[in-house]
Design an enzyme around this catalytic site. Structure first.
Site, PDB file in Angstrom:
ATOM      1  N   ARG A  46      37.246   5.993 -14.533  1.00 41.38           N
ATOM      2  CA  ARG A  46      37.292   7.201 -15.523  1.00 41.38           C
ATOM      3  C   ARG A  46      36.192   6.483 -16.888  1.00 41.38           C
ATOM      4  O   ARG A  46      36.053   5.422 -17.280  1.00 41.38           O
ATOM      5  CB  ARG A  46      38.516   7.194 -16.379  1.00 41.38           C
ATOM      6  CG  ARG A  46      39.709   7.806 -15.425  1.00 41.38           C
ATOM      7  CD  ARG A  46      39.117   9.485 -15.192  1.00 41.38           C
ATOM      8  NE  ARG A  46      39.954  10.073 -14.330  1.00 41.38           N
ATOM      9  CZ  ARG A  46      39.521  10.339 -13.099  1.00 41.38           C
ATOM     10  NH1 ARG A  46      38.398  10.010 -12.363  1.00 41.38           N
ATOM     11  NH2 ARG A  46      40.666  10.931 -12.173  1.00 41.38           N
ATOM     12  N   ASP A  70      29.605   5.678 -12.125  1.00 43.87           N
ATOM     13  CA  ASP A  70      29.993   7.084 -11.445  1.00 43.87           C
ATOM     14  C   ASP A  70      30.429   7.817 -12.366  1.00 43.87           C
ATOM     15  O   ASP A  70      30.874   9.059 -11.980  1.00 43.87           O
ATOM     16  CB  ASP A  70      30.903   6.629 -10.155  1.00 43.87           C
ATOM     17  CG  ASP A  70      31.033   7.785  -9.303  1.00 43.87           C
ATOM     18  OD1 ASP A  70      29.969   8.721  -8.917  1.00 43.87           O
ATOM     19  OD2 ASP A  70      32.336   8.094  -8.719  1.00 43.87           O
ATOM     20  N   HIS A  94      29.927  11.267  -9.857  1.00 43.27           N
ATOM     21  CA  HIS A  94      31.312  11.223  -9.768  1.00 43.27           C
ATOM     22  C   HIS A  94      31.708  11.751  -8.229  1.00 43.27           C
ATOM     23  O   HIS A  94      33.032  12.476  -8.078  1.00 43.27           O
ATOM     24  CB  HIS A  94      32.252  11.543 -10.700  1.00 43.27           C
ATOM     25  CG  HIS A  94      33.546  10.892 -10.697  1.00 43.27           C
ATOM     26  ND1 HIS A  94      33.665   9.617 -10.345  1.00 43.27           N
ATOM     27  CD2 HIS A  94      34.861  11.750 -11.122  1.00 43.27           C
ATOM     28  CE1 HIS A  94      35.199   9.361 -10.248  1.00 43.27           C
ATOM     29  NE2 HIS A  94      35.813  10.688 -10.860  1.00 43.27           N
ATOM     30  N   ILE A  95      30.772  11.976  -7.402  1.00 41.31           N
ATOM     31  CA  ILE A  95      31.261  12.777  -6.140  1.00 41.31           C
ATOM     32  C   ILE A  95      30.559  11.940  -4.890  1.00 41.31           C
ATOM     33  O   ILE A  95      30.272  12.176  -3.937  1.00 41.31           O
ATOM     34  CB  ILE A  95      30.607  13.993  -5.785  1.00 41.31           C
ATOM     35  CG1 ILE A  95      29.033  14.225  -6.239  1.00 41.31           C
ATOM     36  CG2 ILE A  95      31.281  14.995  -7.039  1.00 41.31           C
ATOM     37  CD1 ILE A  95      28.584  15.510  -5.881  1.00 41.31           C
TER      38      ILE A  95
END
Length: 128
Positions: A46, A70, A94-95
């Site tokens: 996060r 990310d 973030h994928i």
């Protein structure tokens, strides 16, 4: 081994932490200052677990070598954010997990759940 000792000895520090009150700004100026100057920080958890202002300064001053993010905080950095233009920073959306194989697996899992639901059977991988 304690966190400070790990940070001083690690070539790569990889974070995959949830964002909680205990992990907010888990990595900030203090932690960055004790890392090796050749270290790379990788965050796949996060964005809020890293203080991005402190990270930016650390990267600009060579306190650490590089970062691979990310996730960021905010999730979409402003277009003029310094991290976006640094040659020692990689930012992914973030994928990174989303490959063709994963997409196929999602489809097959959805179909398996649909079949089970139609037969009034227990769903696979149900989340409540």
């Amino acid at each position: 081994m304690e966190l400070k000792e790990l940070l001083t000895e690690s070539d790569f520090v990889v974070l995959s932490l949830p964002l909680t009150s205990e992990t907010t700004n888990f990595i900030s100026a203090e932690e960055l200052s004790i890392m090796k100057s050749t270290a790379t920080l990788i965050n796949v958890g996060r964005g809020g677990t890293v203080n991005h202002d402190d990270l930016t300064v650390a990267l600009q001053k060579g306190v650490i070598k590089a970062a691979a993010l990310d996730v960021t905080d905010p999730p979409v950095l402003p277009r003029d954010h310094p991290l976006l233009n640094m040659s020692n920073v990689i930012i992914t959306p973030h994928i990174a997990y989303l490959t063709t194989n994963v997409q196929q697996l999602h489809c097959w899992t959805s179909l398996d759940n649909l079949k089970a639901g139609v037969k009034d059977e227990e769903l696979l991988y149900s989340v409540n």
